[in-house]
Design a protein around this motif. Structure first.
Motif, PDB file in Angstrom:
ATOM      1  N   ARG A  98      14.998  17.391   5.057  1.00  0.00           N
ATOM      2  CA  ARG A  98      14.341  16.590   6.085  1.00  0.00           C
ATOM      3  C   ARG A  98      15.199  15.373   6.457  1.00  0.00           C
ATOM      4  NH1 ARG A  98      11.910  21.272   5.119  1.00  0.00           N
ATOM      5  NH2 ARG A  98       9.883  21.447   6.159  1.00  0.00           N
ATOM      6  N   LEU A  99      15.830  14.756   5.474  1.00  0.00           N
ATOM      7  CA  LEU A  99      16.736  13.649   5.777  1.00  0.00           C
ATOM      8  C   LEU A  99      17.935  14.142   6.582  1.00  0.00           C
ATOM      9  CD1 LEU A  99      16.701  11.709   2.376  1.00  0.00           C
ATOM     10  CD2 LEU A  99      15.610  11.011   4.516  1.00  0.00           C
ATOM     11  N   GLU A 100      18.466  15.295   6.214  1.00  0.00           N
ATOM     12  CA  GLU A 100      19.616  15.848   6.931  1.00  0.00           C
ATOM     13  C   GLU A 100      19.237  16.245   8.350  1.00  0.00           C
ATOM     14  OE1 GLU A 100      20.565  18.885   4.141  1.00  0.00           O
ATOM     15  OE2 GLU A 100      21.571  17.499   2.765  1.00  0.00           O
ATOM     16  N   TRP A 101      18.026  16.773   8.556  1.00  0.00           N
ATOM     17  CA  TRP A 101      17.592  17.130   9.905  1.00  0.00           C
ATOM     18  C   TRP A 101      17.598  15.903  10.819  1.00  0.00           C
ATOM     19  CZ3 TRP A 101      12.687  20.662   8.931  1.00  0.00           C
ATOM     20  CH2 TRP A 101      13.122  21.885   8.408  1.00  0.00           C
ATOM     21  N   GLY A 102      17.297  14.736  10.263  1.00  0.00           N
ATOM     22  CA  GLY A 102      17.249  13.531  11.058  1.00  0.00           C
ATOM     23  C   GLY A 102      18.581  12.807  11.183  1.00  0.00           C
ATOM     24  N   LEU A 103      19.452  12.934  10.167  1.00  0.00           N
ATOM     25  CA  LEU A 103      20.655  12.099  10.105  1.00  0.00           C
ATOM     26  C   LEU A 103      21.954  12.840  10.381  1.00  0.00           C
ATOM     27  CD1 LEU A 103      19.735  10.008   6.916  1.00  0.00           C
ATOM     28  CD2 LEU A 103      19.420   9.364   9.316  1.00  0.00           C
ATOM     29  N   TRP A 104      21.969  14.159  10.222  1.00  0.00           N
ATOM     30  CA  TRP A 104      23.218  14.916  10.387  1.00  0.00           C
ATOM     31  C   TRP A 104      23.449  15.259  11.859  1.00  0.00           C
ATOM     32  CZ3 TRP A 104      23.148  13.655   5.649  1.00  0.00           C
ATOM     33  CH2 TRP A 104      24.159  14.027   4.756  1.00  0.00           C
TER      34      TRP A 104
END
Length: 203
Positions: A114-120
């Motif tokens: 979920r963090l990667e979906w937002g930050l990557w």
């Protein structure tokens, strides 16, 4: 047997974490993007706010120090008062929690994704989804008022908005609406100086 005084400090934390995904089905896990973020090495200090969307579950807030390293993701998570709750690591050995104060009620891979979906970058997510039923549909540009929709087949799993209404044009604001789990995760910039005394950099 542990004494009551030794058990008490972790009890509020366990309740806090249980509220984050309480009652949700097992979350879907997508293929991960390349762990080498183009902005690495870089440290982000963010306020994570979990909203369940009803009055019975007020927003739960945590502070995350996110280290984008060439070899992966490392996140130190604390309560707003500075109590260390867990460390999330996602590298070539997979996603895992370390130094947990209480067992999290969700997989480490779920929080990492979920963090990667937002930050990557969207390109990294698209490459990671290749060969699977997962896909990314992007409207506008991420971090410039854009939107990302994450699908599993034809089913919308999550919607990510950047610079959403009410943020006074701050494009670093990320709002992830997890349709499957039934909650919203807000990722908001936090003054690194203001958090300095509460948590150590996880690098």
């Amino acid at each position: 047997m542990p004494t009551r005084s030794r058990l008490m400090p972790s009890l509020p934390v366990a309740l806090l974490l249980a509220l984050l995904l309480g009652g949700c089905a097992t979350p879907q896990l997508a293929p991960s993007p390349s762990l080498s973020h183009p902005d690495a090495p870089r440290t982000l200090v963010r306020l994570l706010s979990f909203e369940r969307g009803d009055a019975q579950h007020p927003p739960e807030r945590l502070i995350a120090v996110i280290r984008l390293a060439p070899e992966g993701l490392r996140v130190a998570v604390t309560s707003p008062s500075g109590q260390r709750l867990m460390t999330l690591i996602h590298d070539d050995r997979g996603a895992r929690f370390e130094d947990t104060l209480a067992p999290p009620p969700f997989p480490a891979a779920w929080l990492a994704q979920r963090l990667e979906w937002g930050l990557w970058p969207s390109e990294a997510l698209t490459r990671g989804f290749e060969g699977s039923r997962w896909r990314l549909v992007e409207t506008g540009r991420a971090h410039h008022g854009g939107r990302r929709d994450i699908y599993l087949g034809s089913r919308l799993i999550a919607r990510v908005d950047y610079g959403f209404a009410g943020t006074r044009g701050d494009d670093d604001q990320v709002r992830l609406d997890d349709r499957e789990a039934g909650y919203v995760l807000n990722i908001t910039p936090l003054d690194a100086a203001g958090a300095k005394e509460k948590i150590d950099d996880p690098s």
